[in-house]
Design an enzyme around this catalytic site. Structure first.
Site, PDB file in Angstrom:
ATOM      1  N   SER A 142      49.470  93.564  24.618  1.00  0.00           N
ATOM      2  CA  SER A 142      50.891  93.855  24.395  1.00  0.00           C
ATOM      3  C   SER A 142      51.106  95.343  24.639  1.00  0.00           C
ATOM      4  O   SER A 142      50.179  96.141  24.416  1.00  0.00           O
ATOM      5  CB  SER A 142      51.264  93.531  22.942  1.00  0.00           C
ATOM      6  OG  SER A 142      52.509  94.115  22.606  1.00  0.00           O
ATOM      7  N   TYR A 155      49.352  94.257  14.091  1.00  0.00           N
ATOM      8  CA  TYR A 155      49.408  93.621  15.419  1.00  0.00           C
ATOM      9  C   TYR A 155      49.027  94.636  16.501  1.00  0.00           C
ATOM     10  O   TYR A 155      48.214  94.346  17.377  1.00  0.00           O
ATOM     11  CB  TYR A 155      50.826  93.094  15.621  1.00  0.00           C
ATOM     12  CG  TYR A 155      51.128  92.462  16.957  1.00  0.00           C
ATOM     13  CD1 TYR A 155      50.869  91.103  17.177  1.00  0.00           C
ATOM     14  CD2 TYR A 155      51.701  93.194  17.992  1.00  0.00           C
ATOM     15  CE1 TYR A 155      51.171  90.509  18.394  1.00  0.00           C
ATOM     16  CE2 TYR A 155      52.009  92.614  19.209  1.00  0.00           C
ATOM     17  CZ  TYR A 155      51.740  91.264  19.404  1.00  0.00           C
ATOM     18  OH  TYR A 155      52.040  90.681  20.628  1.00  0.00           O
TER      19      TYR A 155
END
Ligand code: NAP
Length: 242
Positions: A142, A155
């Protein structure tokens, strides 16, 4: 690696980006595609029907990739059915935005277990089937792993770890004919992106002023799978967000 005739395993492919990658692989001529899910069997069966409609055989397997034994059974199921495994896409993921002070230890433990251990578990189980005859391992990271933001620090850290691992292991595995790379999307229109709730950030922060469609991410993933010079690379697709 040509996708024509290949066997492709996509973790977390019942929905979202994983499903789009599975269907695009079928469209590009893959012989077999493994659809993996952890809880949404209904969605996995729907994804399998889409894969079959696009021309490939589909195998639906429930496995929590954060558990090594389940990851290994997932890989073995593919090899048992088709006798080989050519491409693994580590895509399974979770996200529950939270500030650090509101987290409990299980929040960051689960995040690392699914995103980081999950990818290593599946990749490690796949290695014996790729060594010598070649293969490709793709890790869906990401842009948050490259440019972290608040409310998803666990995350971001899990994705940063995944990126670091990708860069290191690609150097080890090149000699065995195995390529490893990461694709780092910005915002993609899936259930996960909607978990952020308020979507004003898209207008405010994404120069293209929209989320990516899962199919746009799938195309860049599979273009890179088919490109023999891509390894140890981190490919971003962020609409300018990065
Ligand atoms: P999504 O729509 O929420 O789908 C998540 C998928 O992962 C589902 O198929 C889910 O299975 C599966 N999954 C979750 N935990 C699992 C586990 N322990 N074992 C096996 N499968 C598991 O998410 P998405 O947006 O497509 O995200 C896919 C990947 O892209 C993730 O790694 C995510 O971090 C990354 N990503 C997403 C975005 C974004 O904006 N959407 C941006 C950058 C990166 P069930 O259906 O059974 O629950």
């Amino acid at each position: 690696m040509r996708l024509e005739g290949a066997v492709v395993l996509v973790t977390g492919s019942s929905r979202g980006i994983g499903r789009a990658i599975a269907v695009e692989a079928a469209r590009r001529g893959a012989r077999g595609v493994v659809i993996n899910y952890v809880s949404r069997r209904d969605k996995a069966l729907e994804a399998a029907r889409m894969v079959e409609k696009a021309g490939a055989e589909a195998l639906v397997v429930r496995a929590d990739v954060s558990r090594y034994e389940e990851a290994r059974s997932l890989v073995e199921a593919a090899v048992r059915k088709w006798g080989r495994l050519d491409v693994v896409v580590n895509n399974a993921g979770i996200l529950e935005p939270k500030r650090f002070e509101d987290m409990e230890p299980q929040d960051w433990q689960r995040m690392i277990e699914v995103h980081f251990y999950g990818a290593l578990n599946v990749a490690h189980a796949a290695l014996p089937h790729m060594k010598g005859r070649g293969g490709v391992i793709v890790n869906i990271a990401s842009v948050l792993g490259l440019r972290p933001e608040p409310e998803a620090s666990h995350y971001a850290a899990a994705k940063a770890a995944l990126i670091a691992w990708t860069l290191a292991v690609a150097k080890e595995l090149a000699a065995h004919g195995i390529r490893v790379f990461a694709v780092a999307p910005g915002g993609v229109d899936t259930d996960m992106a909607r978990a952020w709730g308020d979507m004003d950030w898209v207008e405010e922060q994404v120069p293209l002023r929209r989320l990516a469609r899962p199919e746009e991410v799938a195309r860049i993933v599979l273009d890179a799978v088919e490109n023999p010079y891509v390894t140890g690379d981190v490919i971003t697709i962020s609409g300018g967000l990065l």
